[in-house]
Scaffold this motif. Structure first.
Motif, PDB file in Angstrom:
ATOM      1  N   ASP A 276      22.202  37.762  78.373  1.00 26.35           N
ATOM      2  CA  ASP A 276      22.568  36.766  79.402  1.00 26.35           C
ATOM      3  C   ASP A 276      23.834  35.986  79.057  1.00 26.35           C
ATOM      4  O   ASP A 276      24.689  35.758  79.917  1.00 26.35           O
ATOM      5  N   PHE A 277      23.931  35.539  77.818  1.00 26.54           N
ATOM      6  CA  PHE A 277      25.089  34.736  77.400  1.00 26.54           C
ATOM      7  C   PHE A 277      26.376  35.553  77.532  1.00 26.54           C
ATOM      8  O   PHE A 277      27.411  35.039  77.976  1.00 26.54           O
ATOM      9  N   LEU A 278      26.306  36.825  77.188  1.00 26.72           N
ATOM     10  CA  LEU A 278      27.467  37.714  77.348  1.00 26.72           C
ATOM     11  C   LEU A 278      27.828  37.873  78.820  1.00 26.72           C
ATOM     12  O   LEU A 278      28.995  37.762  79.201  1.00 26.72           O
ATOM     13  N   VAL A 279      26.831  38.117  79.654  1.00 29.14           N
ATOM     14  CA  VAL A 279      27.073  38.313  81.099  1.00 29.14           C
ATOM     15  C   VAL A 279      27.743  37.077  81.703  1.00 29.14           C
ATOM     16  O   VAL A 279      28.683  37.190  82.490  1.00 29.14           O
TER      17      VAL A 279
ATOM     18  N   LEU B 101      29.391  44.202  67.174  1.00 30.90           N
ATOM     19  CA  LEU B 101      28.754  44.308  65.854  1.00 30.90           C
ATOM     20  C   LEU B 101      27.236  44.444  66.014  1.00 30.90           C
ATOM     21  O   LEU B 101      26.633  43.740  66.821  1.00 30.90           O
ATOM     22  N   ALA B 102      26.630  45.334  65.227  1.00 27.95           N
ATOM     23  CA  ALA B 102      25.178  45.558  65.282  1.00 27.95           C
ATOM     24  C   ALA B 102      24.729  45.795  66.721  1.00 27.95           C
ATOM     25  O   ALA B 102      23.832  45.151  67.229  1.00 27.95           O
ATOM     26  N   GLU B 103      25.365  46.760  67.368  1.00 31.25           N
ATOM     27  CA  GLU B 103      25.152  46.997  68.804  1.00 31.25           C
ATOM     28  C   GLU B 103      23.789  47.597  69.117  1.00 31.25           C
ATOM     29  O   GLU B 103      23.287  47.444  70.224  1.00 31.25           O
ATOM     30  N   GLY B 104      23.180  48.295  68.171  1.00 29.33           N
ATOM     31  CA  GLY B 104      21.855  48.864  68.467  1.00 29.33           C
ATOM     32  C   GLY B 104      21.910  49.976  69.492  1.00 29.33           C
ATOM     33  O   GLY B 104      22.650  50.949  69.333  1.00 29.33           O
ATOM     34  N   GLU B 105      21.176  49.798  70.586  1.00 24.88           N
ATOM     35  CA  GLU B 105      21.013  50.876  71.574  1.00 24.88           C
ATOM     36  C   GLU B 105      22.005  50.809  72.730  1.00 24.88           C
ATOM     37  O   GLU B 105      21.863  51.542  73.703  1.00 24.88           O
ATOM     38  N   GLY B 106      23.000  49.931  72.633  1.00 26.06           N
ATOM     39  CA  GLY B 106      24.134  50.034  73.543  1.00 26.06           C
ATOM     40  C   GLY B 106      24.180  49.149  74.767  1.00 26.06           C
ATOM     41  O   GLY B 106      25.144  49.189  75.525  1.00 26.06           O
TER      42      GLY B 106
ATOM     43  N   ILE C 126      32.186  40.882  69.660  1.00 25.82           N
ATOM     44  CA  ILE C 126      30.932  40.230  70.038  1.00 25.82           C
ATOM     45  C   ILE C 126      29.861  40.486  68.974  1.00 25.82           C
ATOM     46  O   ILE C 126      29.841  41.536  68.327  1.00 25.82           O
ATOM     47  N   SER C 127      28.999  39.495  68.824  1.00 28.25           N
ATOM     48  CA  SER C 127      27.873  39.586  67.898  1.00 28.25           C
ATOM     49  C   SER C 127      26.666  38.972  68.602  1.00 28.25           C
ATOM     50  O   SER C 127      26.608  37.759  68.804  1.00 28.25           O
ATOM     51  N   ILE C 128      25.737  39.816  69.021  1.00 29.14           N
ATOM     52  CA  ILE C 128      24.556  39.365  69.750  1.00 29.14           C
ATOM     53  C   ILE C 128      23.317  39.610  68.891  1.00 29.14           C
ATOM     54  O   ILE C 128      22.941  40.755  68.652  1.00 29.14           O
ATOM     55  N   PHE C 129      22.724  38.530  68.414  1.00 25.99           N
ATOM     56  CA  PHE C 129      21.507  38.595  67.597  1.00 25.99           C
ATOM     57  C   PHE C 129      21.635  39.583  66.431  1.00 25.99           C
ATOM     58  O   PHE C 129      20.795  40.451  66.231  1.00 25.99           O
ATOM     59  N   CYS C 130      22.721  39.424  65.684  1.00 29.73           N
ATOM     60  CA  CYS C 130      22.975  40.264  64.510  1.00 29.73           C
ATOM     61  C   CYS C 130      22.436  39.525  63.280  1.00 29.73           C
ATOM     62  O   CYS C 130      22.987  38.488  62.897  1.00 29.73           O
ATOM     63  N   PRO C 131      21.344  40.008  62.670  1.00 29.19           N
ATOM     64  CA  PRO C 131      20.746  39.284  61.549  1.00 29.19           C
ATOM     65  C   PRO C 131      21.535  39.489  60.251  1.00 29.19           C
ATOM     66  O   PRO C 131      21.624  40.594  59.740  1.00 29.19           O
ATOM     67  N   LEU C 132      22.128  38.406  59.751  1.00 29.18           N
ATOM     68  CA  LEU C 132      22.942  38.481  58.536  1.00 29.18           C
ATOM     69  C   LEU C 132      22.550  37.366  57.584  1.00 29.18           C
ATOM     70  O   LEU C 132      22.271  36.246  58.019  1.00 29.18           O
TER      71      LEU C 132
ATOM     72  N   LEU D  27      32.718  36.142  70.582  1.00 32.54           N
ATOM     73  CA  LEU D  27      31.550  35.628  71.307  1.00 32.54           C
ATOM     74  C   LEU D  27      30.309  35.963  70.493  1.00 32.54           C
ATOM     75  O   LEU D  27      30.084  37.117  70.137  1.00 32.54           O
ATOM     76  N   ILE D  28      29.514  34.924  70.185  1.00 35.41           N
ATOM     77  CA  ILE D  28      28.327  35.124  69.359  1.00 35.41           C
ATOM     78  C   ILE D  28      27.129  34.382  69.938  1.00 35.41           C
ATOM     79  O   ILE D  28      27.263  33.253  70.431  1.00 35.41           O
ATOM     80  N   GLU D  29      25.979  35.052  69.911  1.00 30.64           N
ATOM     81  CA  GLU D  29      24.706  34.364  70.114  1.00 30.64           C
ATOM     82  C   GLU D  29      23.807  34.793  68.964  1.00 30.64           C
ATOM     83  O   GLU D  29      23.688  35.983  68.668  1.00 30.64           O
ATOM     84  N   ALA D  30      23.204  33.804  68.301  1.00 32.28           N
ATOM     85  CA  ALA D  30      22.370  34.087  67.136  1.00 32.28           C
ATOM     86  C   ALA D  30      21.169  33.152  67.142  1.00 32.28           C
ATOM     87  O   ALA D  30      21.217  32.052  67.704  1.00 32.28           O
ATOM     88  N   TYR D  31      20.108  33.594  66.509  1.00 31.69           N
ATOM     89  CA  TYR D  31      18.939  32.732  66.363  1.00 31.69           C
ATOM     90  C   TYR D  31      19.191  31.679  65.287  1.00 31.69           C
ATOM     91  O   TYR D  31      19.864  31.937  64.288  1.00 31.69           O
ATOM     92  N   THR D  32      18.626  30.485  65.508  1.00 30.33           N
ATOM     93  CA  THR D  32      18.709  29.392  64.531  1.00 30.33           C
ATOM     94  C   THR D  32      17.447  29.404  63.658  1.00 30.33           C
ATOM     95  O   THR D  32      16.456  30.052  64.012  1.00 30.33           O
ATOM     96  N   PRO D  33      17.439  28.658  62.548  1.00 28.18           N
ATOM     97  CA  PRO D  33      16.250  28.632  61.687  1.00 28.18           C
ATOM     98  C   PRO D  33      14.959  28.215  62.414  1.00 28.18           C
ATOM     99  O   PRO D  33      13.869  28.665  62.061  1.00 28.18           O
ATOM    100  N   GLU D  34      15.083  27.390  63.444  1.00 29.82           N
ATOM    101  CA  GLU D  34      13.898  26.953  64.210  1.00 29.82           C
ATOM    102  C   GLU D  34      13.192  28.124  64.890  1.00 29.82           C
ATOM    103  O   GLU D  34      12.013  28.034  65.242  1.00 29.82           O
ATOM    104  N   GLN D  35      13.905  29.229  65.065  1.00 31.62           N
ATOM    105  CA  GLN D  35      13.346  30.399  65.726  1.00 31.62           C
ATOM    106  C   GLN D  35      12.150  30.984  64.965  1.00 31.62           C
ATOM    107  O   GLN D  35      11.245  31.543  65.560  1.00 31.62           O
TER     108      GLN D  35
END
Length: 195
Positions: A19-22, A36-41, A99-105, A128-136
């Motif tokens: 959603d954030f990318l869209v 980065l860490a695109e997974g299944e595309g 872009i980096s969408i939920f890339c666990p590093l 453009l990045i969306e990542a989980y925070t520690p609260e997740q």
């Protein structure tokens, strides 16, 4: 782990883009984008549909095969590179967008990759990045169980101090992305430009 997850017939995180990318992809100049860490595309294919020249990097050959299958299904072309982000080198001064969408590093991985992101962007290029925070971790709706691989607003400000942020905030939002990212999530979202 990732090959196993992507071996299922269904798409682990769905076929719909993030959603954030869209909502924000138009800030990325038209041209070459690295995912980065695109997974299944799902995100790479979406950007290709918008006219970008997309390269998708992921450690899982199984995920990238599905990415190519999705690209074919949607009538677009993407370039895929199977590589571990620990050893992958982002080409300097090459990308109009990364872009980096939920890339666990982990913190050290993230800092190294973000140094390369800064160097890899062309002038006016956008990260453009969306990542989980520690609260997740407490929410348990995706992103794994390790605080080590979560990201904060402060860490992005430090890592990407050479870029100018157009947007950077932490928020709680509903995420519906396949069976592994579903529910209320605690995220940090950032858009930064290389001036």
């Amino acid at each position: 782990m990732w090959d196993e997850r992507y071996a299922e017939e269904e798409y682990a995180y769905g076929k719909q883009p993030n959603d954030f990318l869209v909502e924000n992809f138009k800030v990325i100049p038209k041209g070459k984008v690295l995912s980065l860490a695109e997974g299944e595309g799902r995100n790479a294919v979406f950007l290709a549909q918008q006219g970008y020249d997309v390269t998708a990097v992921d450690g899982s050959s199984v995920g990238l095969e599905k990415a190519q299958k999705l690209a074919q299904e949607k009538g677009v072309k993407i370039t895929t590179i199977q590589a571990d982000l620990d050893s992958y080198e982002i080409e300097a001064n090459t990308w109009d967008g990364i872009i980096s969408i939920f890339c666990p590093l982990t913190e050290s991985q993230r800092q190294r990759i973000h140094q390369q992101v800064v160097a890899g962007l062309k002038e006016n290029g956008v990260y453009l990045i969306e990542a989980y925070t520690p609260e997740q971790v407490e929410l348990g709706t995706g992103g794994g169980k390790s605080i080590e691989t979560m990201t904060t607003k402060q860490s992005l400000e430090q890592d990407l101090s050479a870029l100018k942020f157009l947007k950077l905030h932490q928020t709680i939002r509903e995420i519906i992305e396949g069976k592994y990212h579903t529910g209320i999530g605690s995220v940090v979202q950032g858009i930064a430009v290389k001036i």
